[in-house]
Enzyme design. Structure first.
Site, short mmCIF file in Angstrom:
data_model
loop_
_atom_site.label_atom_id
_atom_site.label_comp_id
_atom_site.label_asym_id
_atom_site.label_seq_id
_atom_site.Cartn_x
_atom_site.Cartn_y
_atom_site.Cartn_z
N ALA A 11 5.03 -1.87 -10.96
CA ALA A 11 5.07 -1.65 -12.40
C ALA A 11 5.85 -2.74 -13.13
O ALA A 11 5.68 -2.91 -14.34
CB ALA A 11 5.68 -0.29 -12.70
N GLY A 14 4.66 -8.52 -9.61
CA GLY A 14 3.65 -8.62 -8.56
C GLY A 14 3.98 -9.75 -7.62
O GLY A 14 4.69 -10.70 -7.98
N ARG A 15 3.45 -9.63 -6.38
CA ARG A 15 3.67 -10.67 -5.38
C ARG A 15 2.37 -10.89 -4.62
O ARG A 15 1.61 -9.94 -4.39
CB ARG A 15 4.74 -10.27 -4.36
CG ARG A 15 6.14 -10.13 -4.88
CD ARG A 15 6.48 -8.77 -5.40
NE ARG A 15 6.17 -7.70 -4.48
CZ ARG A 15 6.93 -7.39 -3.43
NH1 ARG A 15 8.04 -8.06 -3.17
NH2 ARG A 15 6.61 -6.37 -2.65
N HIS A 236 -3.16 2.58 -3.19
CA HIS A 236 -2.01 3.11 -3.91
C HIS A 236 -0.75 2.58 -3.23
O HIS A 236 -0.59 2.73 -2.01
CB HIS A 236 -2.02 4.64 -3.89
CG HIS A 236 -0.92 5.25 -4.69
ND1 HIS A 236 -0.34 6.46 -4.39
CD2 HIS A 236 -0.24 4.79 -5.79
CE1 HIS A 236 0.60 6.74 -5.27
NE2 HIS A 236 0.68 5.74 -6.12
N ASP A 237 0.13 1.98 -3.99
CA ASP A 237 1.27 1.28 -3.39
C ASP A 237 2.15 2.21 -2.56
O ASP A 237 2.71 1.80 -1.53
CB ASP A 237 2.08 0.51 -4.42
CG ASP A 237 2.56 1.33 -5.61
OD1 ASP A 237 2.38 2.58 -5.60
OD2 ASP A 237 3.10 0.74 -6.56
N THR A 238 2.28 3.48 -2.98
CA THR A 238 3.09 4.40 -2.18
C THR A 238 2.43 4.68 -0.83
O THR A 238 3.12 4.81 0.19
CB THR A 238 3.33 5.71 -2.93
OG1 THR A 238 3.84 5.42 -4.24
CG2 THR A 238 4.34 6.59 -2.20
N THR A 260 10.47 1.35 -8.88
CA THR A 260 10.48 1.86 -10.25
C THR A 260 10.51 3.38 -10.24
O THR A 260 11.18 4.01 -11.05
CB THR A 260 9.24 1.35 -11.01
OG1 THR A 260 9.26 -0.08 -11.02
CG2 THR A 260 9.24 1.85 -12.43
N GLY A 412 11.82 -1.84 -2.30
CA GLY A 412 12.84 -2.67 -2.93
C GLY A 412 14.11 -1.95 -3.28
O GLY A 412 15.20 -2.53 -3.25
#
Length: 475
Positions: A11, A14-15, A236-238, A260, A412
């Protein structure tokens, strides 16, 4: 070819990473730009796609003949609608946009109540869920709904722009509150009752599905060799992050994917959609393995990030995180805290409604002394998060009728050793913090599994446990 590219969009930033489970590097970092336009809040997807291509070009310049695949993961719930030719019929709304305020109640009434929706989808009630975003668009933008022919999540769209294949990836589809975790398909009865066009919702594919090669145009632009494919990773990142929890086979790990947002939960074999689970605020999303991520959404570092953004704008210079941590530790005697679940903390800073002001107002309303320094603001946020984790863990133990002895904090946010230690002290659990790059690692695990380099997702977790750094915090 033995390397993969993980495109990881959060959110805030980005990488683009390239490598394998043992060693990888970030070749490009960028801000995930969003814009407020005429009172509405949007993602700048064209800017994000341009940054992705910049990262891909850097990756292929470094490893011209070693990269076999590309996978994308992003935050959940956000989407676009396209016309028959794949063109956008609207800008991409940001999940923090206020157009969904009050929509949970309207939609719940329309669909026969919250319990019915929860029993069908297993998704906790958040104002930003795709169901409510689409309902708001149906109400406010009927022209866009009428012109639309395809629903695509943000990672579905970005993958489509890379390889010209349009599919709906399962982990992301499961965040919409329009997916049935028992049938593994869209919740067609809810879609019909909402009068959404069925044809918008395409075939759902599993994490690890190979979508196809890069288009000739994109391959030429980023200097990619032939044979590089785009994979529907755990989009989905999670889901990607949870795929990287360094748990042993047979273990049911308690985890927090910390960024986030803080996503706290476990993996279950099947959805749990009873009244206690709903009332406790737990959600049933799909894991990369096809199992259920039974978890609770808790506000995370967003509150901290918005405070820091305000201070940096006010002072005209970056804030040192090291110095901020030192100030926080010096202020530990301050006993203030906030409740991160309070709705006032969801929205971004505005010129007349700053996050620090909302913290002040929350403290005033609860008879707590306001923070008086940056360090005290951080204490209030971190102590509030640790208290929220403690409550969520107790709720989870009640729902599952079990007890936990350890907690994995990944992503993170696990770099915040103050919060790691306070969480261990308050919950009484042993906290394992790491890996930091869990989302990217999970993305790489799914790609390696899809291309046959790993025999299972568990093999990927075993590799991560052996090869990545994890710190231990005792209660």
């Amino acid at each position: 070819m033995n390397k993969h590219i993980a495109i990881d969009l959060g959110a805030s930033n980005g990488r683009v990473l390239v490598g394998d489970l043992k060693q990888f590097e970030v070749v490009h970092r960028f801000v995930t730009h969003n814009e407020q336009i005429l009172g509405s809040f949007y993602w700048n997807l064209q800017s994000l796609f341009s940054e992705i291509k910049t990262g891909l070009k850097k990756a292929f310049a470094l490893y011209p003949d070693q990269i076999s695949s590309i996978g994308i993961d992003t935050w959940g719930v956000d989407y676009v609608l396209t016309d028959e030719k794949g063109g956008l019929v609207s800008l991409c709304y940001h999940y923090r946009d206020s157009r969904t305020d009050g929509m949970i109640e309207k939609v719940s009434s329309r669909l026969g109540g919250k319990m019915r929706i929860y029993e069908r989808t297993g998704i906790a009630f958040q104002p930003f869920n795709t169901l409510y975003q689409l309902a708001a668009m149906q109400q406010d933008r009927p022209d866009a709904m009428k012109a639309a022919r395809h629903y695509l999540s943000v990672p579905d769209l970005l993958a489509y722009w890379l390889c010209s294949v349009m599919k709906n990836e399962r982990t992301h589809a499961s965040t919409t509150q329009l997916y049935d975790p028992r049938t593994g398909d869209w919740a067609w009865d809810l879609i019909d009752e909402m009068q959404f066009d069925r044809s918008l919702f395409g075939r759902i594919v599993d994490s690890g599905t190979i979508l196809g090669p890069l288009t000739e145009e994109v391959a030429h632009e980023v200097c990619a060799p032939k044979g590089v494919v785009v994979i529907a990773s755990a989009a989905h990142d999670t889901a990607s992050a949870v795929a990287a929890v360094p748990a042993a086979e047979g273990e049911t790990p308690l985890y927090i994917s910390s960024g986030t947002w803080s996503l706290l939960g476990v993996e279950l074999a099947s959805p749990l959609t009873d009244a206690l689970a709903m009332e406790s605020g737990f959600t049933n999303e799909i894991a990369a393995s096809g199992n259920v991520r039974f978890l609770k959404n808790i506000m995370g570092m967003w509150i901290q990030q918005e405070c820091v953004r305000h201070w940096e704008r006010e002072e005209g210079q970056p804030i040192s995180w090291k110095e901020l941590d030192e100030q926080t530790l010096l202020c530990q005697d301050y006993q203030g805290y906030i409740d991160p679940a309070d709705g006032r903390f969801l929205k971004p800073n505005t010129y007349d409604n700053l996050m620090v002001d909302r913290i002040n107002s929350w403290c005033d309303e609860h008879g707590i002394a306001r923070p008086s320094s940056k360090g005290e603001y951080m204490v209030a946020i971190y102590r509030g998060l640790a208290r929220a984790y403690e409550k969520a863990i107790k709720d989870l133990e009640d729902v599952l009728k079990t007890k936990f002895t350890s907690l994995y904090i990944i992503g993170g946010g696990c770099k915040n050793e103050i919060l790691d230690q306070w969480t261990a002290s308050l919950t009484g659990l042993t906290v394992y913090a790491g890996p930091v790059e869990a989302t990217a690692l999970g993305n790489l695990v799914v790609q390696a599994w899809a291309t046959g380099e790993l025999s299972s997702l568990q093999e990927g977790r075993d590799r991560i446990r052996l090869e990545q750094k994890v710190k231990v915090f005792q209660s």
